[in-house]
Design a protein around this motif. Structure first.
Motif: not given
Length: 253
Positions: A163, A169, A238
């Protein structure tokens, strides 16, 4: 008139700083708006209208001509519930009349500028321990605790590293889950680990967006549809990144 206008700006600055800290630290949208309105009302601005989304805060105060409106952008978002609790504590003290505008702004500035109370290695150690504990919770064997411990810790460390390398992300989560899958595969292929699926499940749990999913549901239930859908989409991306990284690993089998 000029003093009243300046006081309004000061109130807005305090409210926006409080909202920014809370939103960046993982607070729900409705909690951010409620806190901002309570702080403004405590300082005498009873006609305040905050509009909060995951990427920005729009705040308006009526009572003086012309109506004052300010907008701030939210770029980075993380999880730091201690900061959320600290801002809530300051909000209660403001409501009790214990802080002036200047004192409240100074206290909020301290919270904003403070870093995490825990070092990087404490975070990694916590992720490693939780990975092993999640493996046991999912009925894995104690013999796989060490592989999950190492895999989960290194996976979380790689998430932080990737990151910083590329602040996207999806890339960091995909890379971290891919590394977790490869490490778990290594442990099983060398005989150190036994159950590949249990090691992977335990190790990816520190990456799972649990708080984000919870906040998305709570915002939807509170009527904040845009924020709820945005956070839900963020959580889905995610989860997709984690699943894609593990899927690539299984392609090597």
């Amino acid at each position: 008139m000029e003093m009243e206008r300046q006081e309004t700006y000061d109130i807005m600055a305090v409210c926006l700083l409080a909202g920014k800290i809370m939103l960046q630290s993982g607070a729900e949208t409705y909690r951010v708006e409620d806190t901002m309105m309570r702080i403004a009302a405590s300082f005498g601005a009873h006609q305040s209208h905050p509009y909060v989304t995951p990427t920005g805060i729009l705040f308006s105060v009526e009572g003086t001509e012309p109506t004052k409106t300010k907008l701030i952008r939210i770029i980075e978002r993380t999880t730091d519930l201690e900061k959320v609790a600290s801002v809530n504590g300051i909000s209660r003290k403001i409501s009790a009349g214990e802080f002036t505008i200047e004192e409240a702004y100074k206290e909020l500035k301290k919270i904003s500028e403070s870093g995490s109370p825990y070092s990087l290695w404490v975070h990694v150690l916590a992720a490693a321990i939780s990975s092993g504990c999640f493996l046991i919770m999912f009925r894995g064997s104690w013999g796989d605790f060490f592989p999950a411990f190492v895999t989960g810790g290194l996976g979380f460390l790689s998430l932080l590293y990737f990151h910083q390398l590329v602040p996207i992300k999806f890339f960091s989560e995909f890379s971290a889950s891919l590394l977790i899958g490869l490490q778990a595969l290594f442990f099983v292929s060398t005989g150190i680990g036994g159950e590949l699926d249990k090691i992977i499940i335990g190790s990816v749990m520190p990456l799972v967006p649990g708080l984000l999913i919870t906040n998305a549901v709570r915002d939807l239930m509170a009527g904040h549809l845009i924020s709820g859908l945005a956070k839900g989409a963020d959580a889905f991306l995610t989860a997709f990144a984690i699943g894609a990284g593990i899927a690539v690993t299984f392609s090597f089998l």
